[in-house]
Design a protein around this motif. Structure first.
Motif, PDB file in Angstrom:
ATOM      1  N   MET A 151       0.842  -1.174   0.000  1.00 40.28           N
ATOM      2  CA  MET A 151       0.000   0.000   0.000  1.00 40.28           C
ATOM      3  C   MET A 151       0.892   1.244   0.000  1.00 40.28           C
ATOM      4  O   MET A 151       1.912   1.288   0.664  1.00 40.28           O
ATOM      5  CB  MET A 151      -0.921  -0.004   1.213  1.00 40.28           C
ATOM      6  N   THR A 152       0.481   2.238  -0.759  1.00 38.31           N
ATOM      7  CA  THR A 152       1.225   3.494  -0.818  1.00 38.31           C
ATOM      8  C   THR A 152       0.343   4.620  -0.294  1.00 38.31           C
ATOM      9  O   THR A 152      -0.858   4.445  -0.096  1.00 38.31           O
ATOM     10  CB  THR A 152       1.653   3.823  -2.258  1.00 38.31           C
ATOM     11  N   THR A 163      -3.536   1.347  -3.409  1.00 35.04           N
ATOM     12  CA  THR A 163      -2.632   0.545  -4.232  1.00 35.04           C
ATOM     13  C   THR A 163      -2.712   1.041  -5.668  1.00 35.04           C
ATOM     14  O   THR A 163      -3.801   1.255  -6.198  1.00 35.04           O
ATOM     15  CB  THR A 163      -3.056  -0.940  -4.181  1.00 35.04           C
TER      16      THR A 163
END
Length: 71
Positions: free
Chosen positions: A1-2, A47
């Motif tokens: 995840m960013t 994402t």
């Protein structure tokens, strides 16, 4: 995840928070939107986040972006 962070201009109330949250949630890959009204900041978690689409969603909601920062 960013996650991606944006300094947003023009926010002044809870309606602003709701408008930005609603628009940004529609972008593919977004799992969470955190709008900090006091700091004029938006943090997006997800994402495969597309910076251009996220910026467009904020602008489409009626707000400006100053100094976008990606973390």
């Amino acid at each position: 995840m960013t996650q991606k962070h944006y300094n947003v201009t023009g926010m002044s109330c809870g309606h602003c928070v709701a408008s930005i949250t609603e628009e940004v949630r529609e972008v593919a890959g977004v799992s969470e939107v955190v709008v900090d009204l006091a700091a004029n900041a938006v943090t997006v978690h997800g994402t495969g986040l597309d910076d251009e689409r996220l910026r467009a969603a904020i602008v489409d909601a009626g707000y400006g972006i100053a100094d976008p920062v990606t973390a």
